[in-house]
Design an enzyme around this catalytic site. Structure first.
Site, mmCIF file in Angstrom:
data_model
loop_
_atom_site.group_PDB
_atom_site.id
_atom_site.type_symbol
_atom_site.label_atom_id
_atom_site.label_comp_id
_atom_site.label_asym_id
_atom_site.label_seq_id
_atom_site.Cartn_x
_atom_site.Cartn_y
_atom_site.Cartn_z
ATOM 1 C CG ASP A 48 -2.068 0.866 1.183
ATOM 2 O OD1 ASP A 48 -2.256 1.504 0.132
ATOM 3 O OD2 ASP A 48 -2.817 0.935 2.173
ATOM 4 C CG ASP A 49 -0.209 4.788 0.293
ATOM 5 O OD1 ASP A 49 -1.043 4.337 -0.505
ATOM 6 O OD2 ASP A 49 -0.470 5.663 1.130
ATOM 7 C CB CYS A 88 -6.273 2.852 -1.774
ATOM 8 S SG CYS A 88 -4.893 3.514 -0.877
ATOM 9 C CE LYS A 147 -6.074 0.106 1.169
ATOM 10 N NZ LYS A 147 -5.448 1.414 1.325
ATOM 11 C CG HIS A 149 -9.965 1.407 0.976
ATOM 12 N ND1 HIS A 149 -8.959 2.341 0.953
ATOM 13 C CD2 HIS A 149 -11.089 2.065 1.379
ATOM 14 C CE1 HIS A 149 -9.446 3.524 1.319
ATOM 15 N NE2 HIS A 149 -10.731 3.371 1.589
ATOM 16 C CG HIS A 303 -2.224 3.938 4.193
ATOM 17 N ND1 HIS A 303 -2.579 4.964 5.039
ATOM 18 C CD2 HIS A 303 -2.938 4.117 3.058
ATOM 19 C CE1 HIS A 303 -3.483 5.719 4.443
ATOM 20 N NE2 HIS A 303 -3.720 5.233 3.241
ATOM 21 C CG ASP A 355 -2.176 0.818 -3.326
ATOM 22 O OD1 ASP A 355 -1.053 1.335 -3.169
ATOM 23 O OD2 ASP A 355 -3.130 1.028 -2.547
ATOM 24 C CG HIS A 356 -1.375 4.424 -5.152
ATOM 25 N ND1 HIS A 356 -0.676 5.121 -4.198
ATOM 26 C CD2 HIS A 356 -2.526 4.020 -4.576
ATOM 27 C CE1 HIS A 356 -1.383 5.138 -3.089
ATOM 28 N NE2 HIS A 356 -2.503 4.471 -3.275
ATOM 29 C CE LYS A 380 -2.770 7.882 -0.797
ATOM 30 N NZ LYS A 380 -2.757 7.301 0.561
#
Ligand SMILES: *[C@@H]1O[C@H](CO)[C@@H](O)[C@H](O)[C@H]1NC(C)=O
Ligand SMILES: *[C@@H]1O[C@H](CO)[C@@H](O)[C@H](O)[C@H]1NC(C)=O
Ligand SMILES: *[C@@H]1O[C@H](CO)[C@@H](O)[C@H](O)[C@H]1NC(C)=O
Length: 588
Positions: A48-49, A88, A147, A149, A303, A355-356, A380
């Site tokens: 994540d991130d 996300c 996660k 989301h 994150h 994810d990014h 992001k």
């Protein structure tokens, strides 16, 4: 005589045919059975991130990520791997469905960007098909850890219409929303800070006004009816409570750990979550060692608040940020160990990505919360800039994919959908547009394969940029139609905002559009002058592709804004007594 011979040989033939038939039946049984058991396992790691500049095998020499690096040295590194969105919820929707999030209504609209709470009606629509659902039909046992989301409920607190178990997963253990600073007791809130401030300010004004009127009434200065005053007080209080409660109880209502449909920790105990996820991953692999499985490990790392267990705190060269990445790498190592121990390595396709891109505005919450996207500009939440969408990608499948190789053609996170379905023997849905491509032949270096000629880069529901891979020359171009307006100017971030806005006064419409040659200017520093011959050609080609793409975007119900992303009391996940909602079944 002749007749007898004929009959005899016919009988003989029949016997042979019977033998052949048996052989054929045996062969098919074997082949089908063999095929079933030969389906490889699929193990997907989704950070994540995490920025592309933050792991060893993508060039970071000071953060230790030996386990991710091992995947790369034993597999294929995708160096031009692009997420479908820089936030996300939309990126994950695209990853799971192989479709641009705008097709499923999973893009936000001015301001509202991701699902805000567990108790909102929006989420990944039931008629979207995840790769997990298709692999399940192909005999896979499917699991998701961490996660999600992508929503929970639609109409009641138990319909679980958006829950992983209704999107093709047999097993789920994790947080249905996401990790946020609000989940850690000692951290300042990161959710809608400005809204909360405004709300409190206006509420104070409102109640001050009411109190003044009441005082005037008491002093007989105003001929107002008490009933009217009471009515306004009750109305004001209700509206205020409705708007303020989701923030007041944020941690209890949203930092929830679930096992399948059960709430096991409310609020989540972060000190234990990493080890719980590792434990569940190991158990899942052990349980399913003899059948094909799909396991998606969707990390709560990197994150904010970068919660890191004590064992890893203060151990890296990059404060909390590095500690957190090194902890995630350790988790990957623990899981890969089980794959090794169970001798599943050659029967398992492993994949790693984020994810990014990394978050650059984190300094608002603490000096150590700023990520790093290597040589790429942006991060992001920014629609088209490379730093927000170019992510690490690694595939390992020993014996099938050449070890220690790199693919530098553009690939997308949406390709995972099509690729794993192909690997699992399934077929992608034929009744809708699928944007992902099967990249197995590309990674195997086998003859002709599908390429992404164009990619479209959205900021929420606004198209900000488009990428053209000119296959004939091998050059990759990027056209920016819209860019963020940075604060301070030239800083590359939007200070004072959670992420850069995507439309309105906070963006700069590029007239004429900015063009970069990513093949020799990956940092997007040197715009191609509009006078040059290539400029006109590339722009025209890209404009045609954008127009064709726009024609394929239909209107669908919007999941991330309006009432679909507003707190709805009837959907609140809650164990124990509302509104306090508290329980811990993990430690029992
Ligand atoms: C490695 O990542 C950290 C954390 O994001 C960053 O601060 C650092 O500059 C990176 N180092 C290199 C050599 O890329
Ligand atoms: C996996 O395959 C490689 C060759 O592709 C081989 O060298 C290795 O021994 C195999 N490992 C296991 C555990 O079967
Ligand atoms: C799902 O349903 C919505 C609304 O009913 C519709 O607009 C959309 O096209 C459907 N999506 C698919 C993939 O069938």
């Amino acid at each position: 005589m002749v007749g007898q011979v004929l009959i005899a040989s016919l009988l003989e033939l029949r016997k042979d045919m019977a033998t052949y038939s048996i052989l054929i039946v045996l062969f098919y049984t074997y082949a089908i059975h063999g095929m079933k058991t030969n389906k490889p396992n699929i193990l997907l790691f989704l950070a994540d991130d995490l920025g592309i500049g933050e792991i060893g095998c993508f060039g970071n020499s000071t953060i230790r990520t030996p386990n991710i690096d091992r995947l790369a040295s034993e597999g294929v590194k995708l160096t031009h791997h692009i997420s479908a969105a820089s936030l996300c919820t939309p990126s994950r929707a695209a990853f799971l469905t192989g479709r641009y999030p705008i097709r499923s209504g999973m893009t936000g609209h001015s301001g509202s960007a991701v699902l805000s709470f567990n108790a909102v009606p929006g989420g990944l629509p039931s008629n979207e098909t995840t790769f997990s659902k298709i692999l399940k039909e192909q005999g896979y046992t499917t699991g998701l850890l961490g996660k999600w989301h992508l929503g929970v409920n639609c109409e009641s607190k138990t319909d679980f219409c958006h829950h992983p178990l209704n999107h093709g997963f047999d097993f789920y253990y994790g947080m249905p929303l996401t990790l946020l600073t609000d989940c850690q007791d000692s951290c300042p809130s990161e959710t809608h800070v400005s809204f909360k401030k405004d709300l409190l300010f206006y509420a104070q004004l409102f109640f001050l006004a009411l109190a003044t009127i009441a005082a005037c009434k008491l002093l007989n200065l105003l001929p107002i009816n008490w009933k009217i005053l009471i009515f306004f007080t009750i109305c004001g209080l209700s509206v205020f409570m409705y708007l303020y409660m989701p923030y007041l109880f944020f941690r209890h209502w949203n930092c929830v750990l679930m096992r399948n449909f059960d709430i096991v920790e409310q609020p989540v105990n972060l000190e234990k979550t990493a080890s719980h996820i590792v434990r569940e991953a190991k158990a899942f692999i052990n349980r399913n060692r003899d059948r094909p499985f799909l396991l998606l490990v969707s990390f709560l790392h990197i994150h904010t608040p970068l919660f890191t267990t004590e064992k890893f705190r203060g151990k890296s060269k990059h404060k909390l940020y590095g500690d957190n990445i090194e902890e995630m790498d350790w988790m990957i190592g623990e899981i890969l160990d089980v794959i090794d121990k169970e001798s599943l390595i050659n029967k398992t396709v492993s994949y790693f990505t984020s994810d990014h891109g990394a978050y650059l505005e984190g300094s608002e919450m603490g000096p150590d919360l700023v990520g790093y996207n290597g040589i790429y500009r942006g991060g992001k939440g920014m629609g088209g800039l490379e730093g927000g969408i170019r992510v690490p990608g690694i595939f390992r499948w020993p014996g099938v994919l050449p070890a220690g190789t790199e693919v530098d053609q553009p690939t997308s996170l949406m390709d995972i959908f099509t690729t794993v379905i192909k690997i699992g023997g399934g077929q992608v849905p034929q009744d809708r547009i699928i944007d992902g491509k099967n990249i197995l032949p590309l990674m195997q270096r086998l003859g002709p394969h599908q390429q992404h000629e164009f990619m479209f880069h959205y900021c929420l529901d606004q198209l900000h940029a488009a990428r053209w891979h000119d296959v004939s020359s091998g050059t990759v171009w990027k056209v920016h139609y819209v860019l963020p307006r940075f604060i301070p100017e030239g800083s590359g971030i939007c200070r004072g905002h959670k992420v850069c806005p995507c439309s309105g006064k906070m963006v700069v419409y590029q007239v004429p559009p900015l063009l970069f040659n990513l093949s020799n200017d990956p940092s997007e520093k040197y715009p191609i002058p509009p006078e040059s011959t290539s400029y006109g050609q590339v722009l025209q080609k890209t404009q045609e592709a954008v127009a064709a793409h726009n024609l394929t975007i239909g209107s669908v119900p919007q999941q991330l804004y309006g009432s679909n992303n507003r707190w709805s009391p009837g959907l609140q996940l809650c164990c124990g007594i509302f509104p306090f909602c508290s329980c811990n079944k993990e430690d029992d």
